[in-house]
Design a protein around this motif. Structure first.
Motif, PDB file in Angstrom:
ATOM      1  N   TYR A   2      23.752 -25.639 -19.448  1.00  0.00           N
ATOM      2  CA  TYR A   2      24.007 -27.043 -19.189  1.00  0.00           C
ATOM      3  C   TYR A   2      23.171 -27.914 -20.133  1.00  0.00           C
ATOM      4  O   TYR A   2      22.127 -28.430 -19.745  1.00  0.00           O
ATOM      5  N   ILE A   5      23.054 -33.162 -18.818  1.00  0.00           N
ATOM      6  CA  ILE A   5      23.116 -33.325 -17.361  1.00  0.00           C
ATOM      7  C   ILE A   5      24.255 -34.251 -16.986  1.00  0.00           C
ATOM      8  O   ILE A   5      25.069 -33.940 -16.128  1.00  0.00           O
ATOM      9  N   SER A  12      23.813 -40.011 -23.157  1.00  0.00           N
ATOM     10  CA  SER A  12      23.862 -38.691 -22.546  1.00  0.00           C
ATOM     11  C   SER A  12      22.436 -38.241 -22.262  1.00  0.00           C
ATOM     12  O   SER A  12      21.541 -38.423 -23.084  1.00  0.00           O
ATOM     13  N   SER A  14      19.983 -35.327 -21.845  1.00  0.00           N
ATOM     14  CA  SER A  14      19.806 -33.928 -22.217  1.00  0.00           C
ATOM     15  C   SER A  14      18.962 -33.212 -21.164  1.00  0.00           C
ATOM     16  O   SER A  14      17.968 -33.747 -20.683  1.00  0.00           O
ATOM     17  N   THR A  15      19.339 -31.989 -20.843  1.00  0.00           N
ATOM     18  CA  THR A  15      18.593 -31.187 -19.884  1.00  0.00           C
ATOM     19  C   THR A  15      17.180 -30.924 -20.381  1.00  0.00           C
ATOM     20  O   THR A  15      16.212 -31.032 -19.628  1.00  0.00           O
ATOM     21  N   LEU A 140      17.882 -23.939 -19.480  1.00  0.00           N
ATOM     22  CA  LEU A 140      19.151 -24.456 -18.963  1.00  0.00           C
ATOM     23  C   LEU A 140      20.021 -25.077 -20.046  1.00  0.00           C
ATOM     24  O   LEU A 140      21.246 -25.078 -19.938  1.00  0.00           O
ATOM     25  N   SER A 141      19.390 -25.605 -21.103  1.00  0.00           N
ATOM     26  CA  SER A 141      20.182 -26.222 -22.166  1.00  0.00           C
ATOM     27  C   SER A 141      20.678 -25.197 -23.186  1.00  0.00           C
ATOM     28  O   SER A 141      21.433 -25.537 -24.080  1.00  0.00           O
ATOM     29  N   ASN A 159      28.096 -18.967 -26.968  1.00  0.00           N
ATOM     30  CA  ASN A 159      28.295 -20.328 -27.421  1.00  0.00           C
ATOM     31  C   ASN A 159      28.198 -20.331 -28.944  1.00  0.00           C
ATOM     32  O   ASN A 159      27.286 -19.729 -29.505  1.00  0.00           O
TER      33      ASN A 159
END
Length: 163
Positions: A2, A5, A12, A14-15, A140-141, A159
């Motif tokens: 993620y 967030i 935006s 960012s995590t 998480l990012s 990814n």
């Protein structure tokens, strides 16, 4: 994974930066508590506040941009100079900022004739806790990756943005 967030229009969150800010706030609160217990005077930060804020941020940014240039073999002077003041692209070196902060702190303490070790002692635990929280955001990012592993607790990122 993620990395963002939420997004509202062009903004935006960012995590990584969300958790880094949370880690910074918690570490700062803990640092202030530890300095009070050791009866250390915080006026050294008030007397040199701009120096302690601006220099570590700019040095951390400079090292982050230089790291990007080294990794990509791309250098443009205009982008480099403007890039020092744009922080939203996440090219920032935490260790560069931290090292410059410690050097500034040691120089300021020596100038005042104070002992350095109680200050380093007060910084060490909050630093580790702040870094642990920030690394949750990094994980998480999708930026906290390493070598492939066959261990059962390994995480696979599928990814195209992972280099």
């Amino acid at each position: 994974m993620y990395p963002i967030i939420f997004e509202i229009g062009p903004f935006s969150l960012s995590t990584l930066w969300f958790f880094a800010v949370i880690g910074f706030i918690i570490a700062t609160k803990l640092f202030l508590t530890m300095t009070q217990k050791r009866k250390l005077k915080l006026n050294i930060f008030f007397e040199n506040s701009l120096l302690f804020m601006i220099v570590p941020i700019l040095i951390g940014r400079l090292i982050g941009i230089l790291n990007y240039i080294i990794m990509t073999d791309f250098f443009n002077l205009k982008d480099f100079l403007l890039g020092l003041f744009t922080f939203w692209d996440q090219k920032f070196s935490f260790w560069g900022a931290f090292l410059s902060f410690i050097i500034l702190l040691i120089l300021a303490l020596k100038k005042k004739g104070q002992d350095v070790l109680p200050w380093i002692d007060s910084i060490s635990i909050p630093l580790l806790i702040g870094m642990a929280i920030a690394n949750i955001g990094k994980y998480l990012s999708g930026e906290g990756y390493g070598k492939p592993t066959s261990l059962p607790f390994g995480v696979t990122y599928e990814n195209i943005d992972v280099y």
